[in-house]
Design a protein around this motif. Structure first.
Motif, PDB file in Angstrom:
ATOM      1  N   THR A  50       5.008  15.365   3.096  1.00 28.77           N
ATOM      2  CA  THR A  50       4.873  13.838   2.794  1.00 28.77           C
ATOM      3  C   THR A  50       3.151  13.290   3.346  1.00 28.77           C
ATOM      4  N   PRO A 106       7.429   4.525  -0.054  1.00 29.24           N
ATOM      5  CA  PRO A 106       6.844   5.435   1.066  1.00 29.24           C
ATOM      6  C   PRO A 106       7.402   5.383   2.295  1.00 29.24           C
ATOM      7  N   ARG A 121       1.739   9.215  -8.881  1.00 26.16           N
ATOM      8  CA  ARG A 121       3.151   9.073  -8.232  1.00 26.16           C
ATOM      9  C   ARG A 121       3.430  10.504  -7.611  1.00 26.16           C
ATOM     10  N   THR A 139       6.358   8.434  -3.391  1.00 20.79           N
ATOM     11  CA  THR A 139       5.458   7.041  -3.161  1.00 20.79           C
ATOM     12  C   THR A 139       5.627   5.741  -3.685  1.00 20.79           C
ATOM     13  N   MET A 195       0.557  10.966   1.888  1.00 20.38           N
ATOM     14  CA  MET A 195       0.302   9.560   2.259  1.00 20.38           C
ATOM     15  C   MET A 195       0.535   9.674   3.854  1.00 20.38           C
ATOM     16  N   GLU A 234       0.620   3.622   4.244  1.00 24.86           N
ATOM     17  CA  GLU A 234       1.184   3.225   3.216  1.00 24.86           C
ATOM     18  C   GLU A 234       0.827   1.746   2.851  1.00 24.86           C
TER      19      GLU A 234
END
Length: 170
Positions: free
Chosen positions: A136, A67, A27, A64, A140, A145
């Motif tokens: 961010t 996301p 996470r 996350t 990811m 996502e």
């Protein structure tokens, strides 16, 4: 300090503008706070006259567990309260918007926020916003996502019931 060997935390910035990223157990979270703002509020009082101020506290967060979303807090210096806005990370990255949140990138990042009580225009440091978004993306990348198709039927049913009951703050 967290003893987990898979945990990390990184913070950079100064007293007026900082970013932090941290993670544990797959996470991850990116947060940032800035007082380098210019804010115009329309309709915030009974006269409906626009009020401008600078140096107000604005916070962005992403994690996350959701996301797709950015959560933004706009703090009111006088009342000490904060307005919460949730919008798509993609909107903050690409700009645009036709609803209650509109984003424009230029020499500053301009966010126009419309609510029944007041309309707010924020002007934020484009560099600070770009760094926040890069953090961010490091965790990811946009488009990577988890698929919403993987959400279970029970999760969809629960979410739809929650929305139908009017408990969602839309």
């Amino acid at each position: 300090m967290i003893d987990d060997p898979h945990a990390y935390q990184h913070r950079e910035g100064d007293a007026h503008q900082w970013l932090c990223r941290f993670g544990i157990d797959n996470r991850h979270c990116v947060t940032g706070t800035t007082t380098k703002t210019a804010i115009t509020v329309r309709g915030g009082d009974e006269t409906g006259v626009a009020e401008s101020r600078s140096g107000s506290l604005v916070s962005l967060s992403w994690n996350t567990t959701d996301p797709y979303a950015i959560t933004m807090l706009v703090h009111d210096d006088e009342s000490g309260e904060a307005d919460t806005w949730v919008f798509a990370r993609e909107l903050l990255i690409e700009g645009g918007g036709i609803g209650d949140v509109r984003v424009r990138h230029g020499l500053v990042t301009s966010l126009e926020l419309d609510s029944p009580e007041k309309d707010i225009t924020l002007r934020l440091s484009v560099t600070w916003v770009e760094h926040f978004l890069r953090y961010t993306e490091d965790v990811m990348p946009l488009g990577r996502e988890p698929s919403l198709v993987d959400v279970t039927e029970l999760e969809w049913t629960t979410e739809l019931e929650w929305l139908a009951d009017g408990r969602a703050d839309i």
